[in-house]
Enzyme design. Structure first.
Site, PDB file in Angstrom:
ATOM      1  N   GLU A 179     -43.169   6.153 -18.747  1.00 17.55           N
ATOM      2  CA  GLU A 179     -41.336   6.061 -18.741  1.00 17.55           C
ATOM      3  C   GLU A 179     -40.963   4.973 -19.400  1.00 17.55           C
ATOM      4  OE1 GLU A 179     -38.428   6.707 -16.453  1.00 17.55           O
ATOM      5  OE2 GLU A 179     -39.544   8.738 -15.975  1.00 17.55           O
ATOM      6  N   ASN A 233     -50.538  -3.749 -39.660  1.00 19.82           N
ATOM      7  CA  ASN A 233     -50.205  -4.548 -39.923  1.00 19.82           C
ATOM      8  C   ASN A 233     -50.710  -5.233 -40.880  1.00 19.82           C
ATOM      9  OD1 ASN A 233     -49.775  -5.155 -36.559  1.00 19.82           O
ATOM     10  ND2 ASN A 233     -48.133  -5.476 -37.515  1.00 19.82           N
ATOM     11  N   ASP A 241     -43.429  -7.166 -29.213  1.00 19.43           N
ATOM     12  CA  ASP A 241     -42.145  -7.616 -30.856  1.00 19.43           C
ATOM     13  C   ASP A 241     -41.506  -8.827 -29.810  1.00 19.43           C
ATOM     14  OD1 ASP A 241     -41.253  -7.178 -33.108  1.00 19.43           O
ATOM     15  OD2 ASP A 241     -40.898  -5.228 -32.518  1.00 19.43           O
ATOM     16  N   ASN A 265     -42.457 -11.974 -31.526  1.00 18.25           N
ATOM     17  CA  ASN A 265     -42.474 -13.069 -31.756  1.00 18.25           C
ATOM     18  C   ASN A 265     -41.971 -14.159 -32.925  1.00 18.25           C
ATOM     19  OD1 ASN A 265     -44.462 -12.680 -29.461  1.00 18.25           O
ATOM     20  ND2 ASN A 265     -46.142 -12.146 -31.146  1.00 18.25           N
ATOM     21  N   GLY A 266     -41.802 -13.063 -34.393  1.00 17.43           N
ATOM     22  CA  GLY A 266     -41.347 -13.615 -35.255  1.00 17.43           C
ATOM     23  C   GLY A 266     -40.111 -14.804 -34.807  1.00 17.43           C
TER      24      GLY A 266
HETATM   25  C1  FPP Z   1     -44.901  -8.832 -32.938  1.00 12.75           C
HETATM   26  O1  FPP Z   1     -44.616  -9.082 -33.340  1.00 12.75           O
HETATM   27  C2  FPP Z   1     -46.163  -9.049 -32.755  1.00 12.75           C
HETATM   28  C3  FPP Z   1     -47.140  -8.721 -33.617  1.00 12.75           C
HETATM   29  C4  FPP Z   1     -47.778  -7.776 -34.197  1.00 12.75           C
HETATM   30  C5  FPP Z   1     -48.457  -9.734 -33.256  1.00 12.75           C
HETATM   31  C6  FPP Z   1     -48.856  -9.507 -31.626  1.00 12.75           C
HETATM   32  C7  FPP Z   1     -49.727 -10.569 -30.746  1.00 12.75           C
HETATM   33  C8  FPP Z   1     -50.074 -11.517 -30.078  1.00 12.75           C
HETATM   34  C9  FPP Z   1     -48.313 -11.582 -28.963  1.00 12.75           C
HETATM   35  C10 FPP Z   1     -50.878 -12.003 -29.972  1.00 12.75           C
HETATM   36  C11 FPP Z   1     -52.000 -10.952 -29.037  1.00 12.75           C
HETATM   37  C12 FPP Z   1     -52.918 -11.915 -28.206  1.00 12.75           C
HETATM   38  C13 FPP Z   1     -54.731 -11.518 -27.921  1.00 12.75           C
HETATM   39  C14 FPP Z   1     -54.758 -12.756 -26.801  1.00 12.75           C
HETATM   40  C15 FPP Z   1     -54.611 -10.026 -29.128  1.00 12.75           C
HETATM   41  P1  FPP Z   1     -43.161  -9.811 -34.601  1.00 12.75           P
HETATM   42  O2  FPP Z   1     -44.860 -10.819 -35.349  1.00 12.75           O
HETATM   43  O3  FPP Z   1     -43.382  -8.608 -35.173  1.00 12.75           O
HETATM   44  O4  FPP Z   1     -42.274 -10.243 -34.861  1.00 12.75           O
HETATM   45  P2  FPP Z   1     -40.809 -10.216 -35.379  1.00 12.75           P
HETATM   46  O5  FPP Z   1     -40.829  -8.596 -34.986  1.00 12.75           O
HETATM   47  O6  FPP Z   1     -40.170 -10.973 -34.805  1.00 12.75           O
HETATM   48  O7  FPP Z   1     -41.039 -10.593 -36.684  1.00 12.75           O
END
Ligand code: FPP
Length: 233
Positions: A198, A60, A12, A14-15
């Site tokens: 865990e 999602n 979690d 990335n955004g």
């Molecule tokens: C949550 O962060 C992340 C996701 C919904 C997608 C995660 C996917 C990846 C890290 C890439 C996957 C890689 C492969 C190879 C399949 P968010 O966007 O909800 O972040 P936020 O909560 O900060 O907005």
């Protein structure tokens, strides 16, 4: 340090990570994908047998179309960039979740990667894609009922038998769940399978969750005493 056999991660943040640097969310997902490579290589090096990553949940689909399109292209980006390295390290790719609605191109690349890596015997890297735990459980129940109706399964159902109807049936129990970015939720991820795992939560955003952070999580896991409902020895 005791190494967990099976680690699951909710990747979690990335955004939020991208936003902090005034970049688009897709940039966060791109860096998150690079980090999947780093963590997979590190986990394999440490001797982890299975690493299950939540890449796209059944929920999602509620995100904007543009973001969904990008997230759907990620597995192919990952495989095109890193397949050679995964082969070199003996890492096998697998998926859980319903691949049906995944775009054809992504599905094709994924299925090819699963086939190419199928004899690799170090770590298995499992992508949970269009995965939702409740759906998995309900699908399992439906399959079981069908088998009972066809005289292919005994009644009543036991826990051990039900596990065979889950998509994770070939993998060992999950020892450790990691969730980055400080949300304390399971978000419909592996609800049955996490019963005795865990749980480890960190405030670090997924793109910044380094190999050293993984080691820190494993060290904490190592120091915890797992009792599985029993008493201390
Ligand atoms: C949550 O962060 C992340 C996701 C919904 C997608 C995660 C996917 C990846 C890290 C890439 C996957 C890689 C492969 C190879 C399949 P968010 O966007 O909800 O972040 P936020 O909560 O900060 O907005």
């Amino acid at each position: 340090m005791k190494i967990p056999q099976h680690i699951a991660i909710i990747m979690d943040g990335n955004g939020r990570w991208a936003k902090k640097q005034n970049r688009p969310r897709s940039f966060g997902h791109y860096q998150g994908t690079e980090n999947v490579r780093n963590i997979a290589i590190k986990a394999n090096e440490l001797g982890v047998k299975v690493l299950t990553l939540y890449a796209f949940s059944t929920e999602n689909w509620k995100r904007p179309a543009e973001e969904i399109d990008f997230l759907m292209s990620i597995p192919a980006i990952f495989i095109e960039r890193f397949l050679a390295e995964l082969m070199e390290k003996g890492i096998r790719i697998k998926t859980i979740g319903d691949l049906e609605p995944i775009p054809e191109k992504t599905k094709k690349v994924l299925l090819r990667a699963i086939e190419t890596t199928k004899d690799n015997s170090n770590m298995t890297l499992v992508f949970a894609l269009n995965y939702g735990s409740r759906k998995e459980i309900v699908n399992g129940i439906n399959k079981y009922v069908e088998d009972v109706n066809n005289n292919c399964a005994p009644y009543p159902l036991t826990e051990e038998l039900f596990e065979k109807y889950l998509e994770t049936s070939e993998f060992p129990e999950i020892d450790l769940l990691i969730r980055t970015s400080l949300d304390y939720r399971l978000s419909n991820f592996l609800l049955w399978q996490l019963s005795y795992s865990e749980l480890y939560f960190t405030d670090i955003y997924w793109p910044q969750f380094t190999g050293d952070e993984l080691v820190k999580a494993i060290e904490e896991f190592s120091n915890r005493q797992r009792r599985f409902g029993g008493l201390n020895e």
